[in-house]
Design a protein around this motif. Structure first.
Motif, PDB file in Angstrom:
ATOM      1  N   VAL A 110       0.834  -1.232  -0.026  1.00 19.85           N
ATOM      2  CA  VAL A 110      -0.186   0.019  -0.051  1.00 19.85           C
ATOM      3  C   VAL A 110       0.793   1.151   0.033  1.00 19.85           C
ATOM      4  N   CYS A 111       0.341   2.456  -0.709  1.00 20.57           N
ATOM      5  CA  CYS A 111       1.148   3.349  -0.736  1.00 20.57           C
ATOM      6  C   CYS A 111       0.163   4.759  -0.308  1.00 20.57           C
ATOM      7  N   ALA A 112       0.611   5.431   0.674  1.00 19.75           N
ATOM      8  CA  ALA A 112      -0.341   6.660   1.173  1.00 19.75           C
ATOM      9  C   ALA A 112       0.037   7.949   0.585  1.00 19.75           C
ATOM     10  N   SER A 113      -0.628   8.929   0.256  1.00 21.58           N
ATOM     11  CA  SER A 113      -0.414  10.181   0.093  1.00 21.58           C
ATOM     12  C   SER A 113      -0.133  10.965   1.466  1.00 21.58           C
ATOM     13  N   PRO A 114       0.512  12.109   1.312  1.00 25.85           N
ATOM     14  CA  PRO A 114       0.643  12.866   2.699  1.00 25.85           C
ATOM     15  C   PRO A 114      -0.874  13.395   3.032  1.00 25.85           C
ATOM     16  N   LYS A 115      -1.725  13.606   1.979  1.00 23.96           N
ATOM     17  CA  LYS A 115      -3.308  13.740   2.392  1.00 23.96           C
ATOM     18  C   LYS A 115      -3.902  12.748   3.121  1.00 23.96           C
ATOM     19  N   ALA A 116      -3.587  11.623   2.911  1.00 22.39           N
ATOM     20  CA  ALA A 116      -4.290  10.364   3.228  1.00 22.39           C
ATOM     21  C   ALA A 116      -3.916  10.289   4.561  1.00 22.39           C
ATOM     22  N   LEU A 117      -2.388  10.214   4.755  1.00 20.85           N
ATOM     23  CA  LEU A 117      -1.803  10.090   6.075  1.00 20.85           C
ATOM     24  C   LEU A 117      -2.512  11.181   6.874  1.00 20.85           C
ATOM     25  N   GLU A 118      -2.695  12.305   6.684  1.00 20.71           N
ATOM     26  CA  GLU A 118      -3.178  13.416   7.599  1.00 20.71           C
ATOM     27  C   GLU A 118      -4.682  13.087   7.853  1.00 20.71           C
ATOM     28  N   ALA A 119      -5.468  12.604   6.845  1.00 16.85           N
ATOM     29  CA  ALA A 119      -6.782  12.198   7.010  1.00 16.85           C
ATOM     30  C   ALA A 119      -6.996  10.912   7.979  1.00 16.85           C
ATOM     31  N   SER A 120      -5.946  10.244   8.131  1.00 19.01           N
ATOM     32  CA  SER A 120      -6.205   9.064   8.781  1.00 19.01           C
ATOM     33  C   SER A 120      -6.134   9.295  10.317  1.00 19.01           C
ATOM     34  N   LYS A 121      -5.409  10.523  10.602  1.00 18.15           N
ATOM     35  CA  LYS A 121      -5.265  10.936  11.981  1.00 18.15           C
ATOM     36  C   LYS A 121      -6.690  11.065  12.553  1.00 18.15           C
ATOM     37  N   VAL A 147     -12.768   1.889  12.283  1.00 20.94           N
ATOM     38  CA  VAL A 147     -12.294   0.800  13.009  1.00 20.94           C
ATOM     39  C   VAL A 147     -10.921   0.202  12.271  1.00 20.94           C
ATOM     40  N   ARG A 148      -9.877   0.161  12.908  1.00 15.75           N
ATOM     41  CA  ARG A 148      -8.868  -0.101  12.340  1.00 15.75           C
ATOM     42  C   ARG A 148      -7.730  -1.123  13.390  1.00 15.75           C
ATOM     43  N   VAL A 149      -7.180  -2.166  13.117  1.00 15.50           N
ATOM     44  CA  VAL A 149      -6.155  -2.633  14.055  1.00 15.50           C
ATOM     45  C   VAL A 149      -5.075  -2.981  13.155  1.00 15.50           C
ATOM     46  N   PHE A 150      -5.160  -4.212  12.442  1.00 13.28           N
ATOM     47  CA  PHE A 150      -3.953  -4.919  11.693  1.00 13.28           C
ATOM     48  C   PHE A 150      -3.566  -3.843  10.512  1.00 13.28           C
ATOM     49  N   PHE A 151      -4.363  -3.195   9.940  1.00  9.90           N
ATOM     50  CA  PHE A 151      -4.217  -2.246   8.813  1.00  9.90           C
ATOM     51  C   PHE A 151      -3.820  -0.885   9.284  1.00  9.90           C
ATOM     52  N   ASP A 152      -3.599  -0.353  10.629  1.00 13.96           N
ATOM     53  CA  ASP A 152      -3.265   0.672  11.034  1.00 13.96           C
ATOM     54  C   ASP A 152      -2.028   1.278  10.539  1.00 13.96           C
ATOM     55  N   TRP A 153      -2.128   2.273   9.925  1.00  4.57           N
ATOM     56  CA  TRP A 153      -0.695   2.820   9.682  1.00  4.57           C
ATOM     57  C   TRP A 153       0.057   3.382  10.734  1.00  4.57           C
ATOM     58  N   LYS A 154      -0.899   3.899  11.618  1.00  5.45           N
ATOM     59  CA  LYS A 154      -0.290   4.329  12.883  1.00  5.45           C
ATOM     60  C   LYS A 154       0.912   3.518  13.421  1.00  5.45           C
ATOM     61  N   ASP A 155       0.544   1.945  13.622  1.00  4.48           N
ATOM     62  CA  ASP A 155       1.315   1.111  14.036  1.00  4.48           C
ATOM     63  C   ASP A 155       2.884   1.111  13.284  1.00  4.48           C
ATOM     64  N   TYR A 156       2.689   1.025  12.045  1.00 11.03           N
ATOM     65  CA  TYR A 156       3.834   1.043  11.157  1.00 11.03           C
ATOM     66  C   TYR A 156       4.533   2.249  11.294  1.00 11.03           C
ATOM     67  N   LEU A 157       3.905   3.370  11.182  1.00 11.91           N
ATOM     68  CA  LEU A 157       4.657   4.650  11.301  1.00 11.91           C
ATOM     69  C   LEU A 157       5.580   4.811  12.566  1.00 11.91           C
ATOM     70  N   LYS A 158       5.017   4.198  13.363  1.00  8.69           N
ATOM     71  CA  LYS A 158       5.817   4.246  14.902  1.00  8.69           C
ATOM     72  C   LYS A 158       6.969   3.245  14.606  1.00  8.69           C
ATOM     73  N   PHE A 159       6.957   2.383  14.127  1.00 11.68           N
ATOM     74  CA  PHE A 159       8.186   1.344  13.926  1.00 11.68           C
ATOM     75  C   PHE A 159       9.106   2.027  12.795  1.00 11.68           C
ATOM     76  N   TYR A 160       8.488   2.728  11.914  1.00 13.02           N
ATOM     77  CA  TYR A 160       9.180   3.529  10.903  1.00 13.02           C
ATOM     78  C   TYR A 160      10.233   4.379  11.691  1.00 13.02           C
ATOM     79  N   LYS A 161       9.919   5.200  12.685  1.00 10.90           N
ATOM     80  CA  LYS A 161      10.495   6.275  13.377  1.00 10.90           C
ATOM     81  C   LYS A 161      11.593   5.483  13.987  1.00 10.90           C
ATOM     82  N   MET A 162      11.244   4.098  14.782  1.00  8.24           N
ATOM     83  CA  MET A 162      12.274   3.583  15.615  1.00  8.24           C
ATOM     84  C   MET A 162      13.441   2.971  14.763  1.00  8.24           C
ATOM     85  N   GLY A 163      13.069   2.789  13.431  1.00  7.86           N
ATOM     86  CA  GLY A 163      13.958   2.153  12.596  1.00  7.86           C
ATOM     87  C   GLY A 163      14.097   0.554  12.639  1.00  7.86           C
TER      88      GLY A 163
END
Length: 379
Positions: free
Chosen positions: A190-201, A206-222
């Motif tokens: 999946v690829c999300a635009s900045p606009k989509a990321l902002e909208a997701s906030k 309802v989201r769990v497994f496909f919640d981008w927030k979980d991935y973004l947290k681990f992206y920041k952690m490396g």
């Protein structure tokens, strides 16, 4: 082929996914499991996330690799959204026709309050072999200055058809590993635009497994992975991308156009019709072939597999029994396609359709012999 249905030689896989897997990819995946928290896997993942952006043609999008497979088709996408209690306004089109852009234009014009939050569209509908014009959808959105997100199922198009995420203002696009990437089933990309990321906030879905927030947290952690990925598929994806980049993405797209055109010429020479009603909607990854009323297309698919070890796609839903599908996407070349087309001719002859043997093959060969370039690495 599985051992219990052995047949000599190789299976000729011409369904519109899953597709043939390159030997290089199979070798790359032949490895032991690894600790995905070790330094090696995050380093590999980082390169994959950067490089998959190229197949979406985006510099601003954020990619996500889900250890699952995304595939929706338009009907299943509708069903999924309704089951999630979204307010879905379905714009119907007859099977074999592209998206009704006039209806979309009208609905956006009637929505000055911007209550429509997203436009969802399948780029390439594999059931009917219809490719929709995404640039036209974006123009309609822009004409009305409508802020709705543009969400695209690109499962059977991305990496095979022209797809321009940034240029066409696509906000979310997805593809699957088993289609043009020529990998086993198991990765949803999946690829999300900045606009989509902002909208997701602020989205309340309802989201769990496909919640981008979980991935973004681990992206920041490396470390990149909130869930355990398939190590083998990650190495396979690395090799698949390398092969695509070696050929050149634009050359990959041109190759699919050649294969699609050759298939359509063969169908015409057989005296059969394409399910897709207008040339502007023709798909370069799959061709749905309409059979005469006295033939059950499922028998064509069954006979091809039983007698010639040729796998073709069944007709689905409203066109079940009325069409069979020839997939021409992923890791294949002109001669592989010619073998499949010759097989289809023999099947048609076997089941009683008055086909002239060699007619479709000749039409495809005449086109391909004049349009197939030299292999760049062998010049």
């Amino acid at each position: 082929m599985a051992d219990y249905v052995y047949g000599p030689g190789r299976n000729h896989l011409f369904v519109p996914g899953p597709v043939n897997i390159p030997d290089q990819v199979i070798r790359a995946m032949s490895r032991q499991n690894e600790d995905y928290r070790s330094p090696a896997v995050p380093a590999l993942t980082k390169t994959l996330l950067e490089d998959v952006k190229q197949i979406f043609k985006t510099t601003t999008g954020t990619p996500f690799l889900f250890p699952t497979t995304d595939r929706v088709f338009s009907l299943l996408w509708i069903d999924q959204q309704q089951r999630l209690n979204f307010n879905v306004d379905v714009v119907e089109s007859d099977w074999g026709y592209g998206a009704d852009l006039a209806a979309l234009d009208y609905k956006l014009r009637q929505d000055p309050s911007h209550s429509i939050k997203a436009i969802c569209i399948v780029h390439n509908e594999t059931a009917t072999g219809v490719t929709n014009d995404l640039s036209a959808v974006r123009k309609i959105l822009d004409k009305h200055r409508h802020p709705a997100l543009l969400l695209v199922d690109g499962v059977s198009s991305i990496c095979a058809l022209d797809f321009r995420m940034d240029e066409w203002g696509v906000d979310v696009a997805l593809t699957g590993s088993q289609k043009a990437l020529s990998l086993p089933t198991g990765l949803g990309i999946v690829c999300a635009s900045p606009k989509a990321l902002e909208a997701s906030k602020t989205a309340k879905s309802v989201r769990v497994f496909f919640d981008w927030k979980d991935y973004l947290k681990f992206y920041k952690m490396g470390t990149y992975w909130p869930y355990t990925p398939s190590i083998q598929l990650l190495y396979g994806l690395r090799t698949a991308l390398d092969l695509i980049f070696e050929e050149g993405l634009e050359n990959v797209i041109k190759r699919h156009n050649r294969l699609g055109t050759a298939t359509r010429l063969a169908v015409e020479a057989w005296g059969l019709k394409n399910c897709t009603q207008k040339e502007e909607w023709f798909s370069d990854t799959v061709t749905a072939v309409v059979v005469p009323p006295y033939i059950d297309s499922a028998e064509i698919v069954k006979h091809a597999w039983k007698r010639y070890n040729l796998s073709l796609g069944l007709g689905l839903n409203k066109v079940a029994g009325k069409v069979f599908r020839i997939g021409h996407l992923g890791h294949l070349n002109e001669l592989q396609l010619m073998g499949a087309l010759s097989g289809v001719e023999m099947v048609l002859k076997d089941i009683g359709y008055p086909v002239k043997l060699g007619s479709g093959v000749a039409a495809a060969a005449a086109y391909l012999s004049n349009s197939t370039p030299l292999i760049p690495s062998r010049i």
